[in-house]
Every structure is written in C-alpha cells, then in structure tokens.
Design a protein around this motif. Sequence first.
Motif, mmCIF file in Angstrom:
data_model
loop_
_atom_site.group_PDB
_atom_site.id
_atom_site.type_symbol
_atom_site.label_atom_id
_atom_site.label_comp_id
_atom_site.label_asym_id
_atom_site.label_seq_id
_atom_site.Cartn_x
_atom_site.Cartn_y
_atom_site.Cartn_z
ATOM 1 N N HIS A 18 -4.377 35.630 -7.549
ATOM 2 C CA HIS A 18 -4.297 34.749 -6.385
ATOM 3 C C HIS A 18 -5.384 33.680 -6.447
ATOM 4 O O HIS A 18 -5.170 32.525 -6.018
ATOM 5 N N PRO B 171 -3.416 30.859 -9.327
ATOM 6 C CA PRO B 171 -2.502 30.868 -8.177
ATOM 7 C C PRO B 171 -1.120 30.334 -8.491
ATOM 8 O O PRO B 171 -0.144 30.699 -7.818
ATOM 9 N N LYS C 48 1.821 32.779 -8.859
ATOM 10 C CA LYS C 48 2.360 33.424 -7.655
ATOM 11 C C LYS C 48 2.635 34.906 -7.902
ATOM 12 O O LYS C 48 3.777 35.380 -7.864
#
Length: 515
Positions: free
Chosen positions: A371, A375, A378
């Motif tokens: 995260h 990121p 996902k």
Amino acid sequence: MRACRGLLLILILAAAGAQASPAVDAAFDEVMTRYRLPGLAVGIVENGQVVYARTAGELVEGEGAKIDSRTLFKIASNSKSMTTATLARLVDAGKLRWDDPVVKHLPQFRMHDAWAGREMQVRDLLIHNSGLRAGAGDLMLWPEPNSFTRADILRGLAYLKPQHSFRSRYDYDNLLYIVAGEVAAAAGGAPYEALVRREVFQPLRMARCQVGEWNRESVGNVAQPHRRDGDRNVPVRSDGAVIAATTMDAAGGIRCSLDDMLTWVRAWLRPEAEDTPWLSRTQREALWAPQMPMPLSRRMREWDHSHFSAYGYGWRLADVDGVFKVAHTGTLMGMYSAVTLLPDKGVGFVILINGEGEEARTVLTQVLVKHYAAPAEKPTVAHYAGLIAQERDTKPAAQRAPDTSSRQGVRPAELTAQLGVYRDPWFGEVSICRQGEAVSFRAHKSPLLTGTVMRVGRRLLVDWRDDSVDAEAWLDFAGADGKGPITLAMAKVDPEADFSYDYEDLAFARERACD
C-alpha cells in the motif's frame, strides 16, 4: 503563523489517514473473515502520528470481553528488538561494548566449540551466526510451562553441537538472546526484566507493557491465545491469575498493547522529535545496520522485487520495491505479531493476533507494505492468499507430512529392551515406560511433552497427549540388539513443523530401568 502551520499539518495528516483507511479497512475485514480470527489489532503511524488504529474480536472467543487498543498481546520475538535496544542503551552509557567477549560479562559461558565460546562477542548473540541448527535448544523454552531455567540454558549450550562453522551463515536462534539478556543484567546491574522496564518501557511511556511476573487480574484486559478446533477458536495455554517470569523473556516473553506498540514505532520513526534523545544516533544506526546476510527467498524476489536481506540487532532488513524495510515478526502458540517500518516513507505499522494467524499475518503485512511501497499494484488479501495456496499445492512431496493414519499403539512387550529412563546432556531425562497396556513417553522437565508411543509400519512415533503440542516425533532406537549401549534419536514427523521442535538436537542414552 505557527498556529496556521500546525493546523495545516493536522489537516494533511488527517487526509492521509482518511485516504489509507478505506483500503486498510477492507483488508482488515477480509483477513478477519477469511481466517476466522478470534481477535485482531492493527495500527499505522505516518510522519510521527497514529493515522489508523482498529481492533476486533474478543479476549477469549465467546466470552464477550472485547479487544481494544489497550489489550495486552504476547509480542513473542518482537521482544528481541526491545532486548537489543536495552543493550544499546547500556552501550550508550559506557557499560558494555558490542564487541565485548561474552565471557567478560558471563565467565561461565561455554559453547560446544571451545574456541567459539571464547571468541563469541555480545554482537554475535544477536545476529544468528552461531553455527547452531535453527531453533537449537528451543525445547528448553517451549512448550510452556516447563522447569528449565536460564542457568540450564547457559549450561546446556555447551552440549549443542554446531551444524556449521561459527559466523559462516544465518540460522535463527533463540537461546543466545537469553544469554544476551543475562549479559545485559550483568552489565546493567539489575535483572533483565527490571532493565527493560527501566531502559525501554519507562522512558518511552509504554505504560501497559509487561515483562517478568505480574498479576493478570490487577493489570486486566489480557488477550488469550487460541488454536483452531474445526470451526471454532479454542483457548490454549490460558493464563492463570499470576503470570510468572519466564526463562525466555529476552527472546520472546514481553506483552504489550496496540497503543504501546504504536508508541514503540513512533520512537523509531521520529527520533529527531525528542528533546532528549532516548537512544543515540550511533546506536540507532548500529541496530539497523546489516550485521549478518540472510537468504533471499523466492517469495521475497517475486513478491517484493528484493535485492538484499540481512539481520541487524533484533531487526530484519530488506528492500521492497526499492523501499528500505525494517521489520520483525513474533510467533508463539496461538499468538502472532508483526512490526514493520518503512523509514524513508515515515511509515510503520503493527499487527497483533490472538489465534492461529500465520497466513493472516503474512497477507495483511504484504498488503500494508505494498500500500505504501507500490500503491499502483493495488494489493489485496485475496491475491496473496491465492499465491500462498498455490505454493502449498505445488509443495514437493519430500516437504509434506507423511501419512501416519495407520498408527497402532505399541504394547510394552514389543519394546522390552528399549523401556527405561534416558538422558540427554542438555534436555535431561525422559521416561519410556509401561503405562497399563501402552508405552508412555514423558519428559521430566517439560510436562507437555508426554505422549503415547505408536507404530507406523516399521517406525515408532510419539503421539503427544496435549493437542497444543502440534509436532509429533519419530523415535529411533539403536543398540536394542545387545551389541552396544541403547540410545534414542528423535526427528520431526512433519519436516515443515516449527523448527523450535528441535528433536534432531537430542541424543539420549539409556541410564536405567523404569522406576
């Protein structure tokens, strides 16, 4: 102007937390549901502020008392970083050096290799380079309760035979962290438990953390470990009214709350915020410096695109998608923890579980790391759970537990020559004796290691009576034909069982007939 800047910072932090929360909430909910955990606590620090803290579940499943951010969990091997921090404080105070010989502080210290015992430095106690097999001697620590003492560990180390040369490779160790705790006690002038309180808990205001002996009822709000029994979570090795100090406190005996652990994370991520530094910059850098190379696993290469892996002082170090990661995990029966720091991102997070949560911890840690580190990927819980299931399905046959369903109880007449009391030089005595029409195995100093001897084809195994002892052992006798002394070796039935069941380090010789 200062007020405006402060308000702006609060708004930025609030926005960051709000942005993280939906994705983290989704992962939290899925992990809780997929793995049917009895309890879970998760917290995240960004830029020195707690931006996420959430708990779910119960102290004991089915009894109604809810877990909250003040609930105490066993943090297991995350205790190691608190032990090394205690030592680092003593180094800052000039009371010891990392390169001090261990025998300078503990003259009675010995290893099986006399040279290694003389040459072992304080730093060597902390970086898993002793040459011992992974988990060597852990049967003196677990399963609990048992009657082994720290003096037993210091004495027993001299009988544990190394598998590799000293300082040649990494193999995870717990016993030498017990020694490190005793070094700290000798140098710091107080028992290990008092030192951790003095050097870590008190200055950092980790008010709920507990180590040593304490009263469960007066402290209150203590999560209990659980094991899976079909569709239920069942308490296992529950605490009594008084929690005793344990031999393994320096390696894995500390308990803390989510609030405490987030305070711990903040102390590492924002040292410059301290008016009076708790730990010098030199010692912080030493703790996070690569001290011993670690194997780079296939999972790390494929999941994280990692290029290096190493052990510092009580911390594991690696890169994830080009981001520096400092982390450790903790595992005890029915309790799992994880602390992960991404210092360059100003991010750290904590996971605490009071059930069988190995896979849950892995996938949730992975989702949280990605995260922040990658990121765009996902990441989801389902994705990593699927990868683990695929690994499990394609595991080579040699790494799978053999089928022992044909087991039959052994009658005493079948083992007439083997019955008796045996001794191992570090583990002590076990009895293999008649009990009615069965043969019982009993470890004199570790009462949970009591079971019934069974036959599977030509081999013998011991079926432990306590379901929480989850690694059965093969029993291999020699000398029963009268051509030599009768001896007993043991080995894990499941080759993938936890390495702390270090049956392979045992070497029993028969001493006398059954009492």
